[in-house]
Every structure is written in structure tokens, then in C-alpha cells.
Design a protein around this motif. Structure first.
Motif, PDB file in Angstrom:
ATOM      1  N   ALA A  79       0.822  -1.206   0.000  1.00 17.59           N
ATOM      2  CA  ALA A  79       0.000   0.000   0.000  1.00 17.59           C
ATOM      3  C   ALA A  79       0.858   1.259   0.000  1.00 17.59           C
ATOM      4  O   ALA A  79       0.573   2.237  -0.708  1.00 17.59           O
ATOM      5  CB  ALA A  79      -0.936  -0.007   1.200  1.00 17.59           C
ATOM      6  N   GLU A  80       1.937   1.248   0.766  1.00 16.02           N
ATOM      7  CA  GLU A  80       2.807   2.422   0.837  1.00 16.02           C
ATOM      8  C   GLU A  80       3.531   2.660  -0.489  1.00 16.02           C
ATOM      9  O   GLU A  80       3.783   3.815  -0.863  1.00 16.02           O
ATOM     10  CB  GLU A  80       3.824   2.249   1.966  1.00 16.02           C
ATOM     11  N   ALA A  81       3.863   1.582  -1.207  1.00  9.47           N
ATOM     12  CA  ALA A  81       4.497   1.748  -2.516  1.00  9.47           C
ATOM     13  C   ALA A  81       3.548   2.441  -3.486  1.00  9.47           C
ATOM     14  O   ALA A  81       3.958   3.313  -4.269  1.00  9.47           O
ATOM     15  CB  ALA A  81       4.924   0.383  -3.058  1.00  9.47           C
ATOM     16  N   ALA A  82       2.272   2.068  -3.462  1.00 12.41           N
ATOM     17  CA  ALA A  82       1.288   2.722  -4.325  1.00 12.41           C
ATOM     18  C   ALA A  82       1.121   4.192  -3.942  1.00 12.41           C
ATOM     19  O   ALA A  82       1.023   5.070  -4.820  1.00 12.41           O
ATOM     20  CB  ALA A  82      -0.049   1.986  -4.251  1.00 12.41           C
ATOM     21  N   LEU A 168     -13.454  -6.389   5.981  1.00 14.14           N
ATOM     22  CA  LEU A 168     -12.197  -5.648   6.052  1.00 14.14           C
ATOM     23  C   LEU A 168     -11.245  -6.061   4.936  1.00 14.14           C
ATOM     24  O   LEU A 168     -10.530  -5.220   4.371  1.00 14.14           O
ATOM     25  CB  LEU A 168     -11.539  -5.856   7.419  1.00 14.14           C
ATOM     26  N   ASP A 169     -11.230  -7.350   4.629  1.00  9.00           N
ATOM     27  CA  ASP A 169     -10.401  -7.817   3.508  1.00  9.00           C
ATOM     28  C   ASP A 169     -10.832  -7.151   2.205  1.00  9.00           C
ATOM     29  O   ASP A 169      -9.991  -6.722   1.400  1.00  9.00           O
ATOM     30  CB  ASP A 169     -10.505  -9.335   3.379  1.00  9.00           C
ATOM     31  N   ALA A 170     -12.145  -7.067   1.999  1.00  6.83           N
ATOM     32  CA  ALA A 170     -12.655  -6.450   0.773  1.00  6.83           C
ATOM     33  C   ALA A 170     -12.325  -4.961   0.738  1.00  6.83           C
ATOM     34  O   ALA A 170     -11.964  -4.418  -0.321  1.00  6.83           O
ATOM     35  CB  ALA A 170     -14.164  -6.665   0.674  1.00  6.83           C
ATOM     36  N   GLN A 171     -12.432  -4.294   1.897  1.00  5.83           N
ATOM     37  CA  GLN A 171     -12.106  -2.871   1.941  1.00  5.83           C
ATOM     38  C   GLN A 171     -10.637  -2.621   1.624  1.00  5.83           C
ATOM     39  O   GLN A 171     -10.302  -1.712   0.847  1.00  5.83           O
ATOM     40  CB  GLN A 171     -12.440  -2.303   3.326  1.00  5.83           C
ATOM     41  N   ALA A 177      -6.373  -1.552  -4.632  1.00  7.80           N
ATOM     42  CA  ALA A 177      -6.598  -1.566  -6.072  1.00  7.80           C
ATOM     43  C   ALA A 177      -6.837  -0.160  -6.605  1.00  7.80           C
ATOM     44  O   ALA A 177      -6.355   0.205  -7.689  1.00  7.80           O
ATOM     45  CB  ALA A 177      -7.786  -2.472  -6.406  1.00  7.80           C
ATOM     46  N   ALA A 178      -7.584   0.660  -5.847  1.00  8.73           N
ATOM     47  CA  ALA A 178      -7.834   2.031  -6.279  1.00  8.73           C
ATOM     48  C   ALA A 178      -6.541   2.834  -6.334  1.00  8.73           C
ATOM     49  O   ALA A 178      -6.313   3.611  -7.275  1.00  8.73           O
ATOM     50  CB  ALA A 178      -8.830   2.701  -5.334  1.00  8.73           C
ATOM     51  N   LEU A 179      -5.680   2.647  -5.327  1.00  5.81           N
ATOM     52  CA  LEU A 179      -4.387   3.328  -5.351  1.00  5.81           C
ATOM     53  C   LEU A 179      -3.545   2.866  -6.527  1.00  5.81           C
ATOM     54  O   LEU A 179      -2.868   3.669  -7.182  1.00  5.81           O
ATOM     55  CB  LEU A 179      -3.648   3.067  -4.039  1.00  5.81           C
ATOM     56  N   GLY A 180      -3.588   1.570  -6.816  1.00  6.83           N
ATOM     57  CA  GLY A 180      -2.840   1.058  -7.957  1.00  6.83           C
ATOM     58  C   GLY A 180      -3.346   1.616  -9.272  1.00  6.83           C
ATOM     59  O   GLY A 180      -2.553   1.960 -10.164  1.00  6.83           O
ATOM     60  N   ARG A 181      -4.666   1.721  -9.410  1.00 10.91           N
ATOM     61  CA  ARG A 181      -5.225   2.290 -10.646  1.00 10.91           C
ATOM     62  C   ARG A 181      -4.861   3.762 -10.787  1.00 10.91           C
ATOM     63  O   ARG A 181      -4.540   4.228 -11.890  1.00 10.91           O
ATOM     64  CB  ARG A 181      -6.744   2.123 -10.652  1.00 10.91           C
ATOM     65  N   LEU A 182      -4.908   4.493  -9.679  1.00 10.94           N
ATOM     66  CA  LEU A 182      -4.537   5.908  -9.742  1.00 10.94           C
ATOM     67  C   LEU A 182      -3.072   6.075 -10.113  1.00 10.94           C
ATOM     68  O   LEU A 182      -2.723   6.922 -10.951  1.00 10.94           O
ATOM     69  CB  LEU A 182      -4.827   6.574  -8.396  1.00 10.94           C
ATOM     70  N   ALA A 183      -2.199   5.267  -9.515  1.00 11.01           N
ATOM     71  CA  ALA A 183      -0.777   5.344  -9.851  1.00 11.01           C
ATOM     72  C   ALA A 183      -0.542   4.990 -11.317  1.00 11.01           C
ATOM     73  O   ALA A 183       0.247   5.650 -12.003  1.00 11.01           O
ATOM     74  CB  ALA A 183       0.024   4.413  -8.938  1.00 11.01           C
TER      75      ALA A 183
END
Length: 244
Positions: A79-82, A168-171, A177-183
């Protein structure tokens, strides 16, 4: 491999709430170690260094925050990498960036993701404890002797914990995934802008070979050929030695 896994288990990451002000007064303590200067330079340096370590530990662990450790470290690192990719590529949007400074938003997102990961870790530990407790109660003793209500309550709590863990897993998966798409979107935009700028530079210039200068060697060659031809003609016009 074993040492790498051990380092992951012992690593601890503390993520503090960016909306909470961090006191600056603790960093005024290390200079007090210089008060030991009359006792000797070594003692003064040792005192200042010890105080620096104490203040650093207090700032890292004593001010609260979300602690991430053990098996949750790889999830946090992903998550931090994204988040890092988004922060680095955000300026490529230029005037289209909204907000212009993405860092405060990313800091809050970072803290929320850390809270989500920590909540999952805590919930998993609680779920494991519930299952172990239920198994210990049921080991070698009939359910009726312990009372069905206790087992029913444990089953309900286990089922509720499992549902919450799946949520929580889904969240976490959705946010990562949203961070990855934005990046990825920012990376695509940056590449396209660079390609556009490169295309404009290429179109502004002439094609290779259209502005070649005259070759001086060709001109020298032509003059040399004409000189040699004239020399040959003059040589033919000269009288032979027997004629003089």
C-alpha cells in the motif's frame, strides 16, 4: 530465507495521525547534554547521544499511532508503494491537479490504510482466540453438559467476526486496487505528456539529411581533376627533346 522472515516479524512500523500535532519541545532536551561539558567532552557527547535516543524512541513509540508489525508488513509495504507512486507522479498533472498539493490527502489515506490493516490483524487474533476457546470447551466433553447457550454465543461471535474480517479484507483490497489504478493512470498520463513534448520537438526540426552542407572534398576533387587534365594537355604540346 529464515533471516528475512525473522526481520519481517520483528519489524515495526508506526503510522501516526497526520491531523494530530507533534510536539517539538522534546527535541530541546538533547542540547541539555551539553550542560555536562565541564565534566568532559566525552561525557557531554555521551549524554547528548543518550538523550537523542530517548527522545527518538519517545517520538516514535510514545506519541501513539497505529503499529504494524509481523505478517502485516508486506501488505503495508504494498500500500505504501502505491501511495509513493501517486505522490511522485502527481506533479505531472500540472494545472489539472486538484488538489494542487496531494500530500495532505495522501497522509490521511496512509493513516486510514494503516488503521484498516491493524484492525484486520486484531480481528484475526480475536477470531483465532474464539475458535481456540470453542475447541477447548468442546474437547472431550459433551455440548449439553456445558450448556448450549454458551456454544451458540461463541458460534454467533465467530460468525460475526468472520463476516467482519471478510468485509475488512474487501475494503483493503478495494483501497489498494484504487491506489494502484490511480498510480497507473498518473504513469500513463506522464508518459503521454513526455511523448507529446518529444513529438513536438521532433516535428519542429528538419528531417536528417535535408540541411547537409556542401562537401568541400568534392570541390577539391573537381579542381584537382581539371588541373591534372590541363597538365596532361600541356605535356602533349611540349616539344620532344630530339626536336630542340
Amino acid at each position: 530465507m529464515g533471516r528475512h522472515e525473522q526481520r519481517q516479524r520483528t519489524a515495526v512500523c508506526v503510522v501516526r495521525d497526520p491531523r494530530r500535532a507533534v510536539p517539538r519541545w522534546p527535541w530541546l532536551i538533547p542540547p541539555l547534554g551539553l550542560a555536562l561539558f565541564p565534566a568532559g567532552v566525552v561525557a557531554a557527547l555521551f549524554g547528548a547521544g543518550a538523550l537523542l535516543l530517548v527522545v527518538g524512541a519517545f517520538m516514535r513509540y510514545g506519541l501513539g499511532g497505529v503499529r504494524i508489525c509481523g505478517a502485516a508488513i508486506p501488505e503495508w509495504q504494498a500500500a505504501e508503494a502505491a501511495l509513493r507512486e501517486v505522490r511522485l507522479r502527481w506533479p505531472a498533472l500540472g494545472a489539472m491537479a486538484e488538489p494542487a498539493d496531494i500530500r495532505p490527502t495522501l497522509e490521511i489515506t496512509r493513516y486510514n490504510v494503516a488503521r484498516l490493516i491493524a484492525a484486520r490483524v486484531s480481528l484475526r487474533a480475536n477470531l483465532d482466540e474464539l475458535r481456540a476457546t470453542r475447541a477447548d470447551l468442546a474437547a472431550g466433553r459433551p455440548r449439553a453438559s456445558l450448556g448450549g447457550c454458551l456454544f451458540d454465543e461463541l458460534d454467533e461471535r465467530i460468525e460475526a467476526a468472520e463476516d467482519r474480517l471478510r468485509d475488512l479484507d474487501a475494503q483493503l483490497a478495494a483501497r489498494t486496487a484504487a491506489l494502484g489504478r490511480l498510480a497507473a493512470s498518473l504513469d500513463h498520463h506522464e508518459r503521454r505528456e513526455l511523448a507529446t513534448a518529444r513529438a513536438r520537438v521532433l516535428l519542429a526540426g528538419d528531417l536528417p539529411g535535408e540541411t547537409l552542407v556542401a562537401d568541400p572534398l568534392a570541390e577539391v576533387g573537381e579542381r584537382t581533376a581539371a588541373t591534372l587534365a590541363a597538365y596532361e594537355e600541356l605535356s602533349e604540346l611540349r616539344p620532344a627533346p630530339s626536336e630542340t
